[in-house]
Design an enzyme around this catalytic site. Structure first.
Site, mmCIF file in Angstrom:
data_model
loop_
_atom_site.group_PDB
_atom_site.id
_atom_site.type_symbol
_atom_site.label_atom_id
_atom_site.label_comp_id
_atom_site.label_asym_id
_atom_site.label_seq_id
_atom_site.Cartn_x
_atom_site.Cartn_y
_atom_site.Cartn_z
ATOM 1 N N ASP B 242 0.841 -1.201 0.000
ATOM 2 C CA ASP B 242 0.000 0.000 0.000
ATOM 3 C C ASP B 242 0.879 1.256 0.000
ATOM 4 O OD1 ASP B 242 -1.887 1.990 0.463
ATOM 5 O OD2 ASP B 242 -3.009 0.812 1.929
ATOM 6 N N HIS B 333 -9.331 -1.174 -7.955
ATOM 7 C CA HIS B 333 -9.085 0.023 -7.141
ATOM 8 C C HIS B 333 -8.092 0.973 -7.797
ATOM 9 C CE1 HIS B 333 -8.946 2.409 -3.465
ATOM 10 N NE2 HIS B 333 -7.644 2.264 -3.390
HETATM 11 C C1 HEM Z 1 -9.438 0.491 3.265
HETATM 12 C C2 HEM Z 1 -9.389 1.301 2.242
HETATM 13 C C3 HEM Z 1 -8.321 1.281 1.175
HETATM 14 C C4 HEM Z 1 -7.413 0.316 0.895
HETATM 15 C C5 HEM Z 1 -7.210 -1.017 1.576
HETATM 16 C C6 HEM Z 1 -6.634 0.795 -0.219
HETATM 17 C C7 HEM Z 1 -5.590 0.074 -0.810
HETATM 18 C C8 HEM Z 1 -4.882 0.529 -1.880
HETATM 19 C C9 HEM Z 1 -3.856 -0.232 -2.539
HETATM 20 C C10 HEM Z 1 -3.390 -1.599 -2.119
HETATM 21 C C11 HEM Z 1 -3.378 0.507 -3.551
HETATM 22 C C12 HEM Z 1 -2.317 0.126 -4.549
HETATM 23 C C13 HEM Z 1 -0.934 0.498 -4.129
HETATM 24 C C14 HEM Z 1 -0.752 1.966 -4.046
HETATM 25 O O1 HEM Z 1 -0.606 2.659 -5.071
HETATM 26 O O2 HEM Z 1 -0.789 2.451 -2.937
HETATM 27 C C15 HEM Z 1 -4.102 1.752 -3.524
HETATM 28 C C16 HEM Z 1 -3.896 2.784 -4.412
HETATM 29 C C17 HEM Z 1 -4.562 3.988 -4.345
HETATM 30 N N1 HEM Z 1 -5.598 4.286 -3.543
HETATM 31 FE FE1 HEM Z 1 -6.385 3.138 -2.115
HETATM 32 N N2 HEM Z 1 -7.078 2.037 -0.571
HETATM 33 C C18 HEM Z 1 -8.110 2.346 0.251
HETATM 34 C C19 HEM Z 1 -8.841 3.502 0.226
HETATM 35 C C20 HEM Z 1 -8.613 4.559 -0.605
HETATM 36 C C21 HEM Z 1 -9.321 5.804 -0.559
HETATM 37 C C22 HEM Z 1 -10.447 6.162 0.415
HETATM 38 C C23 HEM Z 1 -8.790 6.583 -1.508
HETATM 39 C C24 HEM Z 1 -9.140 7.982 -1.897
HETATM 40 C C25 HEM Z 1 -10.322 8.497 -1.852
HETATM 41 C C26 HEM Z 1 -7.751 5.821 -2.158
HETATM 42 C C27 HEM Z 1 -6.967 6.289 -3.182
HETATM 43 C C28 HEM Z 1 -5.956 5.580 -3.771
HETATM 44 C C29 HEM Z 1 -5.105 6.135 -4.804
HETATM 45 C C30 HEM Z 1 -5.155 7.536 -5.351
HETATM 46 C C31 HEM Z 1 -4.227 5.122 -5.173
HETATM 47 C C32 HEM Z 1 -3.109 5.217 -6.183
HETATM 48 C C33 HEM Z 1 -3.606 4.920 -7.525
HETATM 49 C C34 HEM Z 1 -2.478 5.032 -8.528
HETATM 50 O O3 HEM Z 1 -2.175 6.133 -8.926
HETATM 51 O O4 HEM Z 1 -1.906 3.989 -8.866
HETATM 52 N N3 HEM Z 1 -7.669 4.596 -1.579
HETATM 53 N N4 HEM Z 1 -5.005 1.740 -2.509
#
Ligand code: HEM
Ligand SMILES: [Cu+2]
Lengths: 202, 419
Positions: B242, B333
């Protein structure tokens, strides 16, 4: 070689400047550290620095000022009295053993800060006592006390006010010498700090 | 001169000197308010790969209590704890101002918090600290303060509140509890040691008690220093790598902070979104590995995109599989959270929480210059469609304006409260 390490003395002086100003103009140079070439500071007060001064917040009644005094000079400094606009009267207090329990009382001989030694004013130890506070000392404000040394020079301490539940030590019998408003503090055990005693004790 | 977005950090010098703050600074380069406090910049690290990863540790010559003795600078154009590489432990606390609070009382509280934060971050006890020994291990402690809408009301400065400073709109996925939402003040306390975090939070809350009462408290964790190889992106409680696609604060500071020289009290300031997002780990258990990887669009083994080989390979959202569907699912996601709009990005600084069986999730924290412009569009897209929503549920939500850092002789929020 050890350029990257700030000596404790410098750290101390730097910190002290924040909370300390000296009244007489002559003392300014002495406020940070002892003169380099061993010349004695101009006055007793100029030999002292104060680190981390603070005062206990109180609505009215009694409170105290604490902090660490350091005597940077080669001679002892005796503090003999104190004054503050925030209090009806201001005294230098120490703790004495009275029948096995520590009680505070006015320090008869003042407070002695030995040469080249740090001396801590702290709850349960020597302190500057403010008596008859009428305007609340609120957390985040500052209170100023002027402590006078034997030679008449004055050290001004500006102490930030903080919430504090301790410093409920009992007042010794000698405290009776104070005015009538002090009677309520004249308890002999340590279970102060609750009930009606709250905020009134030192 | 562009100030470095990342707060200067100091690692202890080699020789263990009991209780002796070391001045051998490891700077991340750039401007610093530290002045004479830093002796020399012995090393520079950082950059995209390092941010969000466990901080690098160096050779075997390091002191055994190295992690405990490291400090982060308190004073600077920006508050610490935002661009700071996430520490292992966090406590986020929201407080509500007591009735009768006004600008004068806020100034007093800010003076107290400024003083306490500066002392504690340097490994020194706060004034009137009843457990001064607990302050001796700074462990990269940072204290970050935020203002909810209530601060502007109490200070009688409604016109100064940024337009984006209002509760997020409610989303279909939300199951918000009041107990985890809102708040007049935010304290984010982070360090590489939980004892340090606990003590610092207690000092700050205790000294605030005549001003504000705690509303909610959320504790979070990441990897401890020294437990994973330097540069490793942490894994959240769902097992996912993450933070890979996060922004780099040093490379794109404008996405996080209002420019240091810009007009208004927010110059050098930012905003914080704090969402408590529950994870249904028991139902996540039912999902096989392929399903789990499909949910995010990245592999569990190393966080690499399903279209690439290495963690930091750019995901190919156009790539099609044998049957014509996207290799990265239409509702994955990372597809849904990515946008073409370069402004719709922000800094994620989340922590895991685990408050017992069935009570696990993410303390999702994001920092951005403008919540409406950057965060909301992404949150809306995820609300509309995101495979992850099947297992995650927002149960708390709060937003704060984060005032700029504190220059020499200043206190937190001074530009707002006196400007
Ligand atoms: C329990 C809730 C969440 C989990 C487990 C989660 C998990 C992840 C994971 C595993 C990734 C891929 C690795 C990374 O780029 O960090 C990711 C990417 C991302 N997440 Fe989440 N996330 C959650 C909630 C959110 C929320 C609430 C937002 C925004 C409103 C968000 C925005 C993003 C963004 C912007 C990326 C990067 C996308 C990219 O440019 O590749 N996430 N998240
Ligand atoms: Cu006394």
């Amino acid at each position: 070689m050890n350029r990257s390490t700030i000596s404790p003395a410098r750290t101390l002086a730097a910190t002290a400047v924040l909370g300390l100003t000296l009244l007489p103009a002559a003392c300014t140079a002495g406020s940070e550290a002892a003169p380099e070439d061993g010349a004695a500071p101009a006055t007793d007060a100029a030999a002292l620095t104060v680190e981390d001064p603070w005062a206990k917040a109180v609505d009215d009644g009694m409170t105290a000022v604490f902090g660490t005094l350091t005597n940077t000079s080669g001679h002892d400094v005796r503090l003999v009295s104190a004054e503050s606009a925030a209090a009806g009267s201001t005294e230098l207090h120490e703790f004495v053993d009275e029948g096995g329990s520590p009680v505070m009382q006015e320090a008869g001989d003042g407070l002695l800060v030995p040469a080249e030694t740090s001396f801590t004013l702290e709850p349960g130890g020597p302190h500057v006592m403010l008596l008859g506070v009428t305007d609340p000392l609120e957390p985040g404000e500052e209170v100023t006390v002027a402590v006078t040394a034997e030679d008449g020079s004055e050290l001004e301490i500006t102490a930030p006010v903080r919430s504090f539940d301790g410093a409920n030590e009992s007042y010794g019998q000698d405290g009776d010498a104070q005015d009538g408003s002090m009677d309520s503090m004249d308890h002999s055990d340590q279970d102060a700090g609750d009930g009606s005693d709250h905020g009134e004790d030192m | 001169m562009t100030a470095d977005p990342v707060q200067p950090e100091q690692l202890p010098a080699d020789g263990p000197g009991p209780g002796r703050p070391s001045r051998r600074g490891f700077l991340r380069g750039g401007a610093t308010f530290l002045g004479g406090a830093i002796g020399g910049a012995a090393a520079t690290f950082g950059g995209t790969a390092a941010w969000g990863a466990t901080r690098p540790s160096s050779s075997s010559s390091e002191a055994p209590d190295q992690a405990g003795r490291a400090t982060v600078a308190f004073r600077g154009p920006r508050q610490p704890g935002v661009g700071t590489t996430p520490q292992a432990f966090a406590t986020l606390l929201a407080l509500d101002l007591v009735d009768g609070s006004d600008r004068e009382s806020l100034v007093r509280l800010m003076r107290i918090w400024t003083d306490d934060a500066e002392r504690l971050m340097a490994g020194r006890p706060g004034l009137a600290d009843t457990e001064p020994e607990l302050a001796a291990v700074p462990a990269r402690l940072t204290v970050t303060v935020g203002y909810g809408p209530g601060v502007f009301a109490a200070a009688d400065l409604p016109g100064r509140a940024p337009a984006w400073l209002r509760p997020l709109p409610s989303f279909g996925v939300d199951r918000l509890a009041d107990a985890w939402s809102g708040g007049d003040l935010l304290l984010q306390v982070c360090a590489d040691d939980p004892v340090t975090v606990s003590h610092a939070a207690r000092v700050l809350v205790k000294q605030a008690r005549t001003f504000a009462r705690p509303r909610w408290l959320q504790r979070g964790f990441r990897n401890s220093p020294g437990t994973v190889a330097p540069g490793t992106t942490w894994r959240n409680p769902m097992g996912q790598v993450d933070g890979t696609g996060n922004i780099d604060p040093a490379a794109e500071p404008h996405l996080i902070w209002h420019p240091d020289g810009s007009a208004g009290w927010l110059a050098g300031g930012t905003s914080a979104v704090v969402r408590r997002i529950a994870m249904d780990l028991d139902r996540w258990d039912e999902v096989d590995r392929a399903g789990r990887e499909n949910t995010i669009g990245r592999r569990l083994s190393d966080g690499s995109p399903l279209t690439g080989r290495h963690e930091h390979d750019t995901p190919d959202l156009e790539a099609k599989g044998p049957n014509g569907f996207g290799v990265i699912d239409a509702a994955a996601h990372i597809r849904r959270s990515r946008t073409q709009d370069p402004h719709e990005r922000f800094l994620r600084r989340p922590y895991g929480y685990d408050d017992g069986p069935g009570d696990t999730g993410l303390v999702f924290v994001s920092y951005q210059a403008d919540i409406d412009r950057q965060f909301l569009p992404v949150q809306r897209r995820l609300d509309e469609l995101d495979l992850l929503n099947e297992w995650t549920t927002p149960i708390g939500s709060a937003i704060f304006a984060v005032p700029p850092g504190v220059g020499p002789g200043e206190y937190l929020g001074q530009a707002l409260l006196e400007g």
